[in-house]
Design an enzyme around this catalytic site. Sequence first.
Site, short mmCIF file in Angstrom:
data_model
loop_
_atom_site.label_atom_id
_atom_site.label_comp_id
_atom_site.label_asym_id
_atom_site.label_seq_id
_atom_site.Cartn_x
_atom_site.Cartn_y
_atom_site.Cartn_z
N PRO A 199 0.79 -1.24 0.00
CA PRO A 199 0.00 0.00 0.00
C PRO A 199 0.82 1.29 0.00
CG PRO A 199 0.01 -0.95 2.19
CD PRO A 199 0.75 -1.93 1.31
N CYS A 200 1.53 1.52 -1.09
CA CYS A 200 2.32 2.76 -1.20
C CYS A 200 1.39 3.98 -1.29
CB CYS A 200 3.26 2.70 -2.39
SG CYS A 200 2.45 2.44 -3.99
#
Length: 282
Positions: free
Chosen positions: A246-247
């Site tokens: 989850p950048c």
Amino acid sequence: MSTQNQIDYERIAKAIEYIRSNFKLQPSLDEVAERIHLSPAHFQKMFSDWAGTSPKKFLQFISLEHAKNLLKEEKASLFDTAYETGFSSTSRLHDLFVKIEGMSPAEYKNGGKSLHINYSFSETPFGNVIAASTEKGICSMAFETDTNKALGDLQAKFPNASFFERQDEFQKNALSIFNKDWTKLNTIKLHLKGTDFQLKVWESLLTIPMGKLSTYGNLAEKIGHSNASRAVGTAVGSNPVAFLIPCHRVIQSSGNLGRYRWGSERKQLIVGWESSRIYSDS
């Protein structure tokens, strides 16, 4: 691939952008629906099915004020492991279910000549994706509407690998993270090409709970490289697996969401969608 999911996603993106651009005018539901050529009832149902909340509430979740409040919480608890582990299993979904294994130099040498990579195209709430996997796990996942470009970008990463258009169990399991029911989710295995530093950054991204946000500076502190914010930013930007790593939960210290490899607009919608799932009932 102009699927219904893709069409709905594009309509929602257009609606949110219209509401934000005309925020001071407070456009009504009827006006927004007319803008995207739907009846008010159809628009409201489509949006609530997608986000699990109303457009008005959704806008609060992607506001600068909401982002700043999340960053204050995160900074205050940066080294409090109990704080992180105290979140619900829903919030810690990526941390609990996504596992990263780095590729060995032998696996990716000579342009990945020894790799056999399966790939497939699928729908998600945020547009179409191409998912790819080796014999050990997911090696790439990217949002892309143009299937030819998607495949070309994948082949450029491993120019000498053997590619097969086939959806295997690694991909099916990975894509199930987009479902509303996570009770049957199995461990999602990732098999990634990256330096030790990149892998460390990507693993740290998994610990940011759903519905929460972090900054490049805080992430650098967390992995013990407090002076390496820029290098951390580069590693975050080179994340090869959209959504699963989850950048999108890393934003600027000002509270602005900033850029995203698969589009700032998509980042905004993912952040709002995740917050809606966590906070709508609270």
